[in-house]
Design an enzyme around this catalytic site. Structure first.
Site, PDB file in Angstrom:
ATOM      1  N   MET A 132       0.842  -1.192   0.000  1.00  0.00           N
ATOM      2  CA  MET A 132       0.000   0.000   0.000  1.00  0.00           C
ATOM      3  C   MET A 132       0.884   1.252   0.000  1.00  0.00           C
ATOM      4  SD  MET A 132      -3.433   0.575   2.178  1.00  0.00           S
ATOM      5  CE  MET A 132      -2.794   0.479   3.811  1.00  0.00           C
ATOM      6  N   GLU A 145      -7.796  -4.706  10.564  1.00  0.00           N
ATOM      7  CA  GLU A 145      -6.344  -4.537  10.648  1.00  0.00           C
ATOM      8  C   GLU A 145      -5.987  -3.741  11.911  1.00  0.00           C
ATOM      9  OE1 GLU A 145      -3.595  -2.260   7.616  1.00  0.00           O
ATOM     10  OE2 GLU A 145      -4.884  -3.677   6.587  1.00  0.00           O
ATOM     11  N   ARG A 198      14.893  -8.228  41.969  1.00  0.00           N
ATOM     12  CA  ARG A 198      15.921  -7.192  42.127  1.00  0.00           C
ATOM     13  C   ARG A 198      15.757  -6.470  43.459  1.00  0.00           C
ATOM     14  NH1 ARG A 198      20.914  -5.716  40.343  1.00  0.00           N
ATOM     15  NH2 ARG A 198      21.210  -3.453  40.554  1.00  0.00           N
ATOM     16  N   GLN A 205       7.066   2.000  46.945  1.00  0.00           N
ATOM     17  CA  GLN A 205       5.782   2.591  46.584  1.00  0.00           C
ATOM     18  C   GLN A 205       5.857   3.418  45.299  1.00  0.00           C
ATOM     19  OE1 GLN A 205       3.881   5.668  49.037  1.00  0.00           O
ATOM     20  NE2 GLN A 205       2.175   4.261  49.266  1.00  0.00           N
ATOM     21  N   GLN A 257      12.147   1.312  32.630  1.00  0.00           N
ATOM     22  CA  GLN A 257      12.675   2.085  33.757  1.00  0.00           C
ATOM     23  C   GLN A 257      12.860   1.201  34.999  1.00  0.00           C
ATOM     24  OE1 GLN A 257      13.676   5.125  33.319  1.00  0.00           O
ATOM     25  NE2 GLN A 257      14.192   5.661  35.429  1.00  0.00           N
ATOM     26  N   GLY A 279      19.686   0.170  34.726  1.00  0.00           N
ATOM     27  CA  GLY A 279      20.712   0.067  33.670  1.00  0.00           C
ATOM     28  C   GLY A 279      20.576  -1.202  32.854  1.00  0.00           C
ATOM     29  N   GLY A 318      -1.880   2.865  10.051  1.00  0.00           N
ATOM     30  CA  GLY A 318      -2.558   4.137  10.300  1.00  0.00           C
ATOM     31  C   GLY A 318      -1.934   4.773  11.532  1.00  0.00           C
ATOM     32  N   THR A 319      -1.351   5.945  11.346  1.00  0.00           N
ATOM     33  CA  THR A 319      -0.654   6.603  12.472  1.00  0.00           C
ATOM     34  C   THR A 319      -1.674   7.081  13.512  1.00  0.00           C
ATOM     35  OG1 THR A 319      -0.788   8.780  11.440  1.00  0.00           O
ATOM     36  CG2 THR A 319       1.154   7.448  10.898  1.00  0.00           C
TER      37      THR A 319
HETATM   38  C1  LIG Z   1       8.221  -1.139  10.032  1.00  0.00           C
HETATM   39  C2  LIG Z   1       7.125  -0.718   9.128  1.00  0.00           C
HETATM   40  C3  LIG Z   1       6.374  -1.674   8.464  1.00  0.00           C
HETATM   41  C4  LIG Z   1       5.369  -1.284   7.580  1.00  0.00           C
HETATM   42  N1  LIG Z   1       4.693  -2.242   6.862  1.00  0.00           N
HETATM   43  C5  LIG Z   1       3.871  -1.860   5.852  1.00  0.00           C
HETATM   44  C6  LIG Z   1       3.300  -2.833   4.949  1.00  0.00           C
HETATM   45  O1  LIG Z   1       3.465  -4.032   5.110  1.00  0.00           O
HETATM   46  N2  LIG Z   1       2.576  -2.377   3.912  1.00  0.00           N
HETATM   47  C7  LIG Z   1       2.337  -1.051   3.697  1.00  0.00           C
HETATM   48  O2  LIG Z   1       1.669  -0.711   2.730  1.00  0.00           O
HETATM   49  N3  LIG Z   1       2.835  -0.109   4.539  1.00  0.00           N
HETATM   50  C8  LIG Z   1       3.605  -0.484   5.593  1.00  0.00           C
HETATM   51  N4  LIG Z   1       4.143   0.464   6.444  1.00  0.00           N
HETATM   52  C9  LIG Z   1       3.875   1.861   6.177  1.00  0.00           C
HETATM   53  C10 LIG Z   1       3.025   2.545   7.224  1.00  0.00           C
HETATM   54  O3  LIG Z   1       1.696   2.100   7.124  1.00  0.00           O
HETATM   55  C11 LIG Z   1       3.192   4.051   6.974  1.00  0.00           C
HETATM   56  O4  LIG Z   1       4.501   4.386   7.400  1.00  0.00           O
HETATM   57  C12 LIG Z   1       2.164   4.883   7.682  1.00  0.00           C
HETATM   58  O5  LIG Z   1       0.892   4.648   7.126  1.00  0.00           O
HETATM   59  C13 LIG Z   1       2.468   6.376   7.574  1.00  0.00           C
HETATM   60  O6  LIG Z   1       2.746   6.765   6.277  1.00  0.00           O
HETATM   61  P1  LIG Z   1       4.076   7.602   5.954  1.00  0.00           P
HETATM   62  O7  LIG Z   1       5.206   6.895   6.597  1.00  0.00           O
HETATM   63  O8  LIG Z   1       4.153   7.862   4.507  1.00  0.00           O
HETATM   64  O9  LIG Z   1       3.856   8.965   6.731  1.00  0.00           O
HETATM   65  P2  LIG Z   1       3.104  10.284   6.171  1.00  0.00           P
HETATM   66  O10 LIG Z   1       1.770   9.920   5.677  1.00  0.00           O
HETATM   67  O11 LIG Z   1       4.044  11.001   5.274  1.00  0.00           O
HETATM   68  O12 LIG Z   1       2.962  11.100   7.521  1.00  0.00           O
HETATM   69  C14 LIG Z   1       4.049  11.808   8.132  1.00  0.00           C
HETATM   70  C15 LIG Z   1       3.538  12.397   9.439  1.00  0.00           C
HETATM   71  O13 LIG Z   1       2.445  13.283   9.159  1.00  0.00           O
HETATM   72  C16 LIG Z   1       1.303  12.865   9.875  1.00  0.00           C
HETATM   73  N5  LIG Z   1       0.101  13.094   9.065  1.00  0.00           N
HETATM   74  C17 LIG Z   1      -0.144  12.687   7.775  1.00  0.00           C
HETATM   75  N6  LIG Z   1      -1.365  13.078   7.391  1.00  0.00           N
HETATM   76  C18 LIG Z   1      -1.906  13.757   8.442  1.00  0.00           C
HETATM   77  C19 LIG Z   1      -3.149  14.401   8.669  1.00  0.00           C
HETATM   78  N7  LIG Z   1      -4.121  14.419   7.735  1.00  0.00           N
HETATM   79  N8  LIG Z   1      -3.345  15.011   9.874  1.00  0.00           N
HETATM   80  C20 LIG Z   1      -2.389  14.985  10.834  1.00  0.00           C
HETATM   81  N9  LIG Z   1      -1.198  14.371  10.676  1.00  0.00           N
HETATM   82  C21 LIG Z   1      -0.960  13.768   9.504  1.00  0.00           C
HETATM   83  C22 LIG Z   1       1.504  11.378  10.129  1.00  0.00           C
HETATM   84  O14 LIG Z   1       0.745  10.938  11.243  1.00  0.00           O
HETATM   85  C23 LIG Z   1       2.998  11.329  10.390  1.00  0.00           C
HETATM   86  O15 LIG Z   1       3.253  11.698  11.720  1.00  0.00           O
HETATM   87  C24 LIG Z   1       5.096   0.081   7.397  1.00  0.00           C
HETATM   88  C25 LIG Z   1       5.822   1.048   8.107  1.00  0.00           C
HETATM   89  C26 LIG Z   1       6.815   0.655   8.969  1.00  0.00           C
HETATM   90  C27 LIG Z   1       7.599   1.707   9.701  1.00  0.00           C
END
Ligand SMILES: Cc1cc2nc3c(=O)[nH]c(=O)nc-3n(C[C@H](O)[C@H](O)[C@H](O)COP(=O)(O)OP(=O)(O)OC[C@H]3O[C@@H](n4cnc5c(N)ncnc54)[C@H](O)[C@@H]3O)c2cc1C
Length: 384
Positions: free
Chosen positions: A128, A239, A265, A276, A333, A337, A361-362
């Protein structure tokens, strides 16, 4: 142990058998897979032989067609291995790459790709993300030109989990009718792959994949042309929920690891678990974990009952991923160490945890969806 009303006796038996499978067949090898940056094909086969790679797929093709709470258990136990690289490789294969073939594919695609994927004989990935397009999926640049009897595909994909060792990719690309999904054999002429170096998740391979004039037969189109965005939007809910399930399983495992260390520990003449200041920090994260768990279980219940819980799935992903990151940081934490030493598993878990709010999805995108639905009253409709 307090039993949850969501689970039956069969679920608990399934949990036990899964855990003993992972303890016997997977856990002893995870350290070496981390080093080799790969999961051997034999491990995929073992998972396939147990039917686990088809847990949510049709029995007709070798799957288990298990209910939602068996899937919850499966994902929690995957993550109880405390190796998120391994867990994500399997989760991508089962829930993100082959699920589209299972849901929208035809019989011959299922025979050719789904059956061997469930058996662990073929590895799948989902293409994707692109170098220029991540979160903004509608704007994919990879283009499949309709040439009559085949598509000619040009473009590139990035961050693709399983991308180096996968046999085929569920490709998300643009066609004249909009986003479409194609199955691409990765040994096709015109496909090249580069391994990417990551901070963590070392046991799962991650690739950049280039597609240059790649011929894809027409019969490899999944479902209808131009409907890919709808298929993706729908499956993204499961997903996200799967990633949330993985996060709670991981946190359960990290909790046990940390409490065990805190009991052993000593400082100032007593186990640190009796201090605490530390107990209260652990009590805080445990309370948050239990709250998120209940949201995830309730959302899983909604999905099982046919409710298209987009908002709830986004909330599960947001809260579990953010807590996952914080939880592991808090636990590290407690190790002082030693927590910073590679010899201790918490170090690898800490590296891995940083990815939780980025993949699938971030957190920012989850907040966008939640705002649109909760503030603007936007609704999303089911496709399947
Ligand atoms: C280890 C790893 C494995 C992965 N595996 C897969 C996989 O198997 N297949 C696949 O297709 N992808 C995969 N991904 C990709 C992952 O889904 C994307 O990295 C993620 O969706 C974010 O896209 P981007 O990295 O292009 O960030 P961008 O879309 O460029 O975003 C950059 C920053 O801007 C923020 N941002 C973007 N749009 C907005 C908005 N509208 N409002 C506010 N903030 C926003 C984002 O949250 C982020 O902080 C993988 C990523 C990693 C790191």
């Amino acid at each position: 142990m307090i039993k949850s009303p969501y689970f039956t006796e069969e679920h608990y038996l399934f949990k036990e058998s899964l855990r003993s499978f992972f303890q016997k067949e997977i856990n002893p090898h995870l350290k070496s897979w981390e080093k080799q940056k790969a999961i051997p094909k034999s491990a995929w086969k073992k998972l396939g032989d147990m039917g686990y790679l088809g847990i949510c797929h049709e029995e007709e093709y070798g799957g288990l067609n298990a209910d939602m709470f068996s899937n919850v258990i499966f994902n929690e136990e995957l993550s109880r291995t405390l190796n998120s690289g391994f867990a994500i490789a399997i989760a991508v294969h089962v829930y993100m790459a082959t699920n589209h073939i299972s849901k929208a594919g035809n019989k011959s695609q299922k025979e050719k790709y789904l059956r061997p994927a469930i058996a662990g004989e073929k590895i799948a990935c989902l293409g994707m993300s692109e170098p220029q397009v991540g979160s903004d999926v509608k704007n994919l640049k990879t283009y499949a030109e309709d040439k009559g009897d085949h598509f000619l595909v040009n473009g590139s994909k990035i961050f693709i989990t399983n991308g180096i060792y996968a046999d085929f990719m569920t490709l998300c690309c643009n066609t004249d009718e909009g986003i479409s999904l194609l199955i691409v054999d990765l040994d096709n002429k015109g496909v090249t792959r580069n391994a990417l170096e990551k901070i963590g998740w070392h046991s799962s391979d991650t690739a950049e994949i280039f597609l240059e004039d790649v011929k894809v037969p027409k019969e490899n189109l999944i479902g209808n042309k131009g409907k890919g965005f709808y298929y993706l939007s729908e499956s993204l809910q499961m997903e996200r929920l799967v990633l949330a399930m993985n996060s709670i399983g991981l946190m359960d495992g990290v909790w046990e690891l940390t409490i065990q260390y805190m009991n052993e520990r000593e400082a100032f003449g007593k186990p640190i678990s009796k201090m605490q200041a530390l107990r209260h920090r652990m009590a805080d994260i445990k309370s948050e974990l239990e709250a998120v768990r209940q949201l995830i279980y309730h959302t899983a219940w909604q999905i099982e009952h046919g409710i298209f819980a987009v908002n709830a799935c986004s909330m599960c992903k947001l809260l579990s991923a953010e807590l996952h990151k914080k939880f592991v940081d808090e636990c590290l934490q407690m190790f002082g160490g030693y927590g910073y030493m590679e010899e201790y598993p918490i170090a690898q878990i800490y590296r891995d945890a940083r990815c939780a709010p980025i993949i699938g999805g971030t957190s920012e995108i989850m907040r966008e969806i939640i705002s649109k639905m909760s503030i603007d009253g936007q609704e999303f409709k089911k496709v399947y």
